[in-house]
Design a protein around this motif. Structure first.
Motif, PDB file in Angstrom:
ATOM      1  N   PRO A 151      -5.473  -0.929 -12.175  1.00  6.86           N
ATOM      2  CA  PRO A 151      -5.682   0.152 -11.133  1.00  6.86           C
ATOM      3  C   PRO A 151      -6.842  -0.697 -10.042  1.00  6.86           C
ATOM      4  CG  PRO A 151      -5.928   1.318 -13.246  1.00  6.86           C
ATOM      5  CD  PRO A 151      -5.762  -0.167 -13.472  1.00  6.86           C
ATOM      6  N   LEU A 152      -7.600  -1.477 -10.597  1.00  7.15           N
ATOM      7  CA  LEU A 152      -8.445  -2.042  -9.560  1.00  7.15           C
ATOM      8  C   LEU A 152      -7.757  -3.056  -8.540  1.00  7.15           C
ATOM      9  CD1 LEU A 152     -11.355  -2.919  -8.800  1.00  7.15           C
ATOM     10  CD2 LEU A 152     -10.972  -5.034 -10.260  1.00  7.15           C
ATOM     11  N   ALA A 182     -13.524  -1.096   4.383  1.00  9.72           N
ATOM     12  CA  ALA A 182     -12.338  -0.666   4.814  1.00  9.72           C
ATOM     13  C   ALA A 182     -12.142   0.377   5.643  1.00  9.72           C
ATOM     14  CB  ALA A 182     -11.311  -0.740   3.581  1.00  9.72           C
ATOM     15  N   PHE A 183     -12.836   1.520   5.315  1.00  5.87           N
ATOM     16  CA  PHE A 183     -12.521   2.845   6.015  1.00  5.87           C
ATOM     17  C   PHE A 183     -13.382   3.098   7.126  1.00  5.87           C
ATOM     18  CE2 PHE A 183     -11.005   3.761   1.660  1.00  5.87           C
ATOM     19  CZ  PHE A 183      -9.606   3.558   2.007  1.00  5.87           C
ATOM     20  N   GLY A 237      -4.693  -2.423  -7.567  1.00  8.94           N
ATOM     21  CA  GLY A 237      -4.139  -1.354  -6.616  1.00  8.94           C
ATOM     22  C   GLY A 237      -5.063  -1.045  -5.430  1.00  8.94           C
ATOM     23  N   TYR A 238      -6.392  -0.686  -6.195  1.00  5.86           N
ATOM     24  CA  TYR A 238      -7.382  -0.478  -5.138  1.00  5.86           C
ATOM     25  C   TYR A 238      -7.712  -1.468  -4.016  1.00  5.86           C
ATOM     26  CZ  TYR A 238     -11.927   1.234  -3.498  1.00  5.86           C
ATOM     27  OH  TYR A 238     -12.839   1.778  -2.658  1.00  5.86           O
ATOM     28  N   VAL A 255      -5.658  -3.711  -3.090  1.00  6.96           N
ATOM     29  CA  VAL A 255      -4.417  -4.017  -2.101  1.00  6.96           C
ATOM     30  C   VAL A 255      -4.765  -3.013  -1.071  1.00  6.96           C
ATOM     31  CG1 VAL A 255      -2.049  -3.615  -1.800  1.00  6.96           C
ATOM     32  CG2 VAL A 255      -2.865  -4.813  -3.636  1.00  6.96           C
ATOM     33  N   LEU A 256      -5.256  -1.659  -1.504  1.00  7.28           N
ATOM     34  CA  LEU A 256      -5.420  -0.534  -0.462  1.00  7.28           C
ATOM     35  C   LEU A 256      -6.630  -1.013   0.474  1.00  7.28           C
ATOM     36  CD1 LEU A 256      -5.160   2.846  -2.319  1.00  7.28           C
ATOM     37  CD2 LEU A 256      -3.603   1.894  -0.649  1.00  7.28           C
ATOM     38  N   VAL A 257      -7.611  -1.685  -0.035  1.00  4.76           N
ATOM     39  CA  VAL A 257      -8.753  -1.775   0.815  1.00  4.76           C
ATOM     40  C   VAL A 257      -9.072  -3.038   1.327  1.00  4.76           C
ATOM     41  CG1 VAL A 257      -9.791   0.266  -0.169  1.00  4.76           C
ATOM     42  CG2 VAL A 257     -10.436  -2.211  -1.002  1.00  4.76           C
ATOM     43  N   ALA A 300       0.879  -1.282   0.128  1.00  6.90           N
ATOM     44  CA  ALA A 300      -0.059   0.091   0.022  1.00  6.90           C
ATOM     45  C   ALA A 300       0.727   1.250  -0.056  1.00  6.90           C
ATOM     46  CB  ALA A 300      -0.942   0.064   1.086  1.00  6.90           C
ATOM     47  N   LEU A 305       2.136   2.066  -3.336  1.00  6.04           N
ATOM     48  CA  LEU A 305       1.010   2.344  -4.192  1.00  6.04           C
ATOM     49  C   LEU A 305       0.998   3.955  -4.022  1.00  6.04           C
ATOM     50  CD1 LEU A 305      -1.592  -0.372  -4.334  1.00  6.04           C
ATOM     51  CD2 LEU A 305      -0.404   0.752  -6.357  1.00  6.04           C
ATOM     52  N   MET A 351     -11.808   5.843  -8.915  1.00  3.96           N
ATOM     53  CA  MET A 351     -10.617   5.711  -9.418  1.00  3.96           C
ATOM     54  C   MET A 351     -10.370   4.188  -9.844  1.00  3.96           C
ATOM     55  SD  MET A 351      -8.222   8.590  -7.451  1.00  3.96           S
ATOM     56  CE  MET A 351      -8.644  10.012  -7.340  1.00  3.96           C
ATOM     57  N   GLY A 352     -10.568   3.281  -8.861  1.00  5.80           N
ATOM     58  CA  GLY A 352     -10.387   2.132  -8.981  1.00  5.80           C
ATOM     59  C   GLY A 352     -11.518   1.457  -9.795  1.00  5.80           C
ATOM     60  N   ALA A 353     -12.559   1.801 -10.118  1.00  8.63           N
ATOM     61  CA  ALA A 353     -13.676   1.340 -10.873  1.00  8.63           C
ATOM     62  C   ALA A 353     -13.470   1.702 -12.535  1.00  8.63           C
ATOM     63  CB  ALA A 353     -14.994   1.589 -10.315  1.00  8.63           C
ATOM     64  N   LEU A 373     -16.425  -2.070  -0.976  1.00 11.01           N
ATOM     65  CA  LEU A 373     -15.130  -2.457  -0.450  1.00 11.01           C
ATOM     66  C   LEU A 373     -14.578  -1.430   0.643  1.00 11.01           C
ATOM     67  CD1 LEU A 373     -13.658  -4.565  -3.047  1.00 11.01           C
ATOM     68  CD2 LEU A 373     -14.379  -5.512  -0.864  1.00 11.01           C
ATOM     69  N   PRO A 393     -11.554  -1.273 -14.871  1.00 11.00           N
ATOM     70  CA  PRO A 393     -12.261  -2.351 -15.283  1.00 11.00           C
ATOM     71  C   PRO A 393     -13.691  -1.739 -16.131  1.00 11.00           C
ATOM     72  CG  PRO A 393     -11.850  -2.378 -12.927  1.00 11.00           C
ATOM     73  CD  PRO A 393     -11.299  -0.724 -13.406  1.00 11.00           C
TER      74      PRO A 393
END
Lengths: 187, 237, 190
Positions: free
Chosen positions: C118-119, B230-231, C121-122, C124-126, A3, A6, B110-112, B226, B115
């Motif tokens: 990028p997903l 997580a947060f 990476g995401y 990994v973060l969450v 993390a 990244l 950003m993550g989505a 997700l 994909p």
């Protein structure tokens, strides 16, 4: 953990993009200078694709031709809506008519393309077809334009019956006749 | 999500159900003429008719502005929702929730994004990434604005019953906002395709466009959920 | 990378059949170049995803690439027979057309996996729980889907309707079958 790595990569790319925006004085929307650089630093995934990728070009030529009639059809449709008298039947009729005209225009474009390559003996026949099609198209366009003008007049005159109503009804009948004519002769 | 074309204004005269004892309206100006003139506003486009927004998304500069305003709308909408829904956690908890919810939304988008773009390639419906950013962010912005509008309900629910009604209203607000954002996404994509193509889409194309919109909703929901997991923005530090 | 390269890639992504036919006419090195670029993207993004996802203690493990090899194996196994078989049943795709279709397919596969990076990476973060399988294994599968769907699209576009559809389905099934079998071997299931 991967993390922190990244996050580091994200920040490094963001810094690079922000410096580029700052140095090149690129605006992001209405943000300029420092504000644009700050936006880029935090939200670069949202702004970078727009700056880096080439913008798709304009549309091909023969599509722009069909646009003229479609735009006209839309104008008449909205004039009708604003005049507040169009029933569903008329709306469908008009939409169908515009579609027919656009199809006719496409056929004419194909005809024109094939004309130059056609052998000498079929050329007169093709030319006749082309003239016929162009005349039909012009008649249709004229009817649409007249209808649009009449509707505009009607809207500003503020009367919902009487002489104008009759003219509009006549024009609708004419368009209907043209449409059915096209449907029967349409190849 | 119906397959009918985008709705046009119904042709209809406006008639006010006035009191039968009022004088006849013959001398009064028509109701239509009193309607406010349509003033183009970007914030209004975020939840108004999708056609004008699609027009903006096709232009490079206007799109950057759409993205900028959308970011602002997302920050405001999510922060407002988080602050009002977590007022029982105190000032510090509320601030933390606002920060985390906004950050989570952006991270999820950003993550989505990647994909979603990849799905477009797989179903033969590529939309340039720069336009996807505009579509996705404007959809998320309309969702966030709706979330902000739902905030008072969540606030009240937490006041009444923090154990059941509160969390349920929280989940409900996210569900409603997400679904409305999905519908919005589909309509903007449709308007965008119609504007670029200049003619009606064929059945197969419409089908792929729908898949695209649904997958976009699924991916955004997945990353967003997700991130919430997580947060934990709503549990307080 | 120049803008014209990018534009031609985007053209191949938008209209693969058209670009396939153009590639089949162009010098062979452009087909090879496109295939190499696509494979490069595919391999690089899959390996980066594995490194990212399977790095719990900070020490970067060497990626296993368990599903990456099967993509190329299945293409190498199914490709030649597809070319010969298509000629046998009278399809109009030539060898060059097939190779160009594979190249465009590999490019799309590479772009798809890169876009999915990028997903990872995401995630990994969450990620807060240990999944049953590493999500990085998803990338090669997506790459295969990109490859198979692209070649299928090209076949359906340039062949006559029933034959093209049939050829596309047979090719995709064969590719998926071989991929599944090789993947099972590489993952140690079989």
């Amino acid at each position: 953990m991967a993390a922190p790595l990244l996050v580091l990569v994200y920040v490094v790319i963001g810094c690079g993009a922000a410096i580029a925006v700052w140095v090149e004085r690129l605006p992001l929307g209405q943000s300029k200078g420092g504000a644009a650089a700050a936006l880029m630093l935090v939200f670069w995934p949202f702004f970078l694709p727009g700056l880096l990728t080439p913008e798709p070009g304009g549309r091909p030529k023969n599509q722009r031709r069909a646009d003229g009639i479609e735009a006209l059809g839309k104008e008449v449709q909205s004039a009708w809506t604003q005049a507040g008298v169009a029933g569903e039947r008329e709306q469908a009729l008009l939409a169908g008519f515009v579609e027919q005209l656009v199809g006719e225009e496409d056929r004419l474009a194909e005809l024109e393309a094939s004309l130059s390559a056609a052998p000498e003996r079929v050329r007169p026949r093709l030319l006749a077809l082309k003239e016929e099609g162009e005349a039909e198209l012009a008649a249709g366009r004229l009817a649409l334009e007249e209808l649009g003008a009449q509707l505009l007049l009607w809207r500003f005159a503020g009367k919902k019956d009487g002489a104008e109503r009759i003219t509009v009804d006549e024009l609708v009948a004419r368009i209907e006749a043209l449409a059915s004519l096209e449907a029967t002769t349409g190849r | 999500m119906s397959s009918t074309p985008l709705p046009t204004a119904a042709p209809r005269l406006l008639i006010e159900p006035a009191s039968p004892f009022a004088e006849a309206e013959l001398e009064l100006p028509r109701l239509e003429s009193l309607l406010p003139p349509e003033r183009p506003s970007l914030l209004g486009d975020l939840y108004g008719a999708p056609g004008t927004l699609a027009g903006r998304l096709l232009d490079r500069e206007a799109r950057a502005e759409v993205v900028r305003i959308s970011i602002l709308a997302i920050v405001i909408g999510t922060a407002l929702f988080a602050v009002l829904a977590t007022s029982h956690l105190g000032a510090w908890g509320s601030a933390r929730a606002a920060l985390l919810l906004a950050a989570n939304t952006f991270l999820g988008l950003m993550g989505a994004l990647g994909p979603i773009y990849a799905t477009g390639l797989l179903v033969a419906a590529r939309l340039p990434l720069s336009r996807w950013v505009g579509v996705l962010l404007s959809g998320a912005a309309s969702s966030a604005l709706l979330l902000g509008a739902l905030a008072p309900i969540a606030h009240l629910a937490f006041r009444i019953d923090p154990l059941w009604a509160g969390p349920l209203s929280l989940a409900g607000a996210f569900l409603v906002a997400g679904l409305s954002g999905g519908v919005r996404l589909y309509r903007v994509l449709h308007a965008l395709a119609a504007a670029v193509r200049g003619e009606a889409l064929r059945d197969g194309e419409l089908f792929r466009l729908k898949i695209q919109a649904r997958m976009a909703l699924v991916f955004t929901a997945l990353t967003g959920a997700l991130g919430l997991w997580a947060f934990d923005p709503f549990l307080g530090g | 990378m120049s803008t014209s390269t990018l534009t031609s890639w985007l053209a191949a992504i938008d209209r693969p059949a058209r670009q396939t036919l153009a590639l089949a006419q162009a010098p062979f090195r452009s087909t090879v170049g496109l295939a190499l670029a696509g494979s490069g993207l595919l391999v690089a993004s899959s390996l980066i995803a594995e490194v990212l996802v399977s790095a719990p203690g900070g020490a970067l493990q060497v990626p296993k690439a368990q599903l990456l090899l099967p993509i190329f194996e299945s293409l190498a196994l199914v490709g030649p027979s597809a070319v010969i078989g298509a000629a046998q049943v009278g399809l109009r795709s030539t060898t060059r057309t097939w190779l160009a279709a594979f190249a465009v397919g590999l490019l799309i596969a590479g772009v798809v996996t890169t876009a999915t990076l990028p997903l990872m990476g995401y995630l990994v973060l969450v990620s807060r729980a240990q999944p049953y399988f590493t999500p990085a294994l998803l990338l090669p599968v997506l790459g295969l889907a990109g490859l198979a769907s692209t070649v299928g699209r090209v076949l359906e576009a340039i062949e006559d309707p029933p034959a093209g559809r049939r050829a596309s389905v047979v090719f995709q099934l064969a590719l998926a079958l071989v991929f599944g079998l090789r993947a099972a071997v590489h993952l140690g299931i079989y």
